[in-house]
Design an enzyme around this catalytic site. Structure first.
Site, PDB file in Angstrom:
ATOM      1  N   SER A  80       0.917  -1.241   0.063  1.00  0.00           N
ATOM      2  CA  SER A  80      -0.083  -0.011   0.114  1.00  0.00           C
ATOM      3  C   SER A  80       0.845   1.286  -0.229  1.00  0.00           C
ATOM      4  O   SER A  80       1.481   1.469  -1.115  1.00  0.00           O
ATOM      5  CB  SER A  80      -1.092  -0.271   1.153  1.00  0.00           C
ATOM      6  OG  SER A  80      -2.033   1.024   0.826  1.00  0.00           O
ATOM      7  N   HIS A  85       3.163  14.653   5.458  1.00  0.00           N
ATOM      8  CA  HIS A  85       2.993  15.937   5.054  1.00  0.00           C
ATOM      9  C   HIS A  85       3.377  16.663   6.317  1.00  0.00           C
ATOM     10  O   HIS A  85       3.294  16.421   7.333  1.00  0.00           O
ATOM     11  CB  HIS A  85       1.553  16.459   4.949  1.00  0.00           C
ATOM     12  CG  HIS A  85       0.743  15.631   4.044  1.00  0.00           C
ATOM     13  ND1 HIS A  85       0.804  15.807   2.732  1.00  0.00           N
ATOM     14  CD2 HIS A  85       0.174  14.423   4.223  1.00  0.00           C
ATOM     15  CE1 HIS A  85      -0.086  15.211   1.873  1.00  0.00           C
ATOM     16  NE2 HIS A  85      -0.574  14.075   2.870  1.00  0.00           N
ATOM     17  N   CYS A 100      -0.883  -4.058   3.906  1.00  0.00           N
ATOM     18  CA  CYS A 100      -1.637  -5.172   4.319  1.00  0.00           C
ATOM     19  C   CYS A 100      -0.580  -6.375   4.071  1.00  0.00           C
ATOM     20  O   CYS A 100       0.609  -6.211   4.031  1.00  0.00           O
ATOM     21  CB  CYS A 100      -2.562  -5.455   2.774  1.00  0.00           C
ATOM     22  SG  CYS A 100      -1.646  -5.191   1.162  1.00  0.00           S
TER      23      CYS A 100
END
Length: 132
Positions: A80, A85, A100
């Site tokens: 994934s 930020h 996952c």
């Protein structure tokens, strides 16, 4: 001829405590953190997290808005992603880790806290796709 399976491959799912689900989503907010405008340092730390979590890096892209300003970006993983930020003017960073399979995104928490010398950390952990 057998019809194609509509179920997800079991190895794509995550299993914890006897439950199977799409993956674990960990959000990590770092407060009073350092090096949040240092794009090469952030990339190095994200790469360290990928390895420690047992994930597979496919691509990493980070953007530095202006010198001495925030960084945003993503490490795309076979399992994934990790996104970041930063607000260096506020000494704050927000990391999202969604993985996952056999990956262990929670292992990144201690790395992020230590490398960015965070004075305070808020962590949330979500199991995604519980109804699969």
């Amino acid at each position: 001829m057998n019809p194609p399976s509509t179920k997800l491959s079991p190895d794509a799912l995550m299993t914890r405590d006897g439950a199977s689900f799409a993956g674990l989503h960990v959000t990590v907010d770092l407060y009073e953190a350092i090096e949040l405008d240092n794009i090469s340092f952030i990339e190095k730390v994200m790469r360290e997290c990928v390895v420690e979590c047992g994930a597979t890096l496919l691509h990493i892209h980070l953007n530095h808005f202006t010198p001495n300003d925030g960084v945003t970006g993503v490490a795309v993983l076979a399992e994934s992603h990790i996104s970041v930020h930063t607000w260096p003017e506020r000494s704050f960073a927000a990391f999202d880790l969604f993985m996952c399979g056999d990956a262990q995104p929670e292992k990144a928490i201690a790395i992020l806290e230590a490398r960015f010398s965070a004075k305070r950390t808020t962590v949330n952990v979500f199991r995604r796709g519980l109804d699969l």
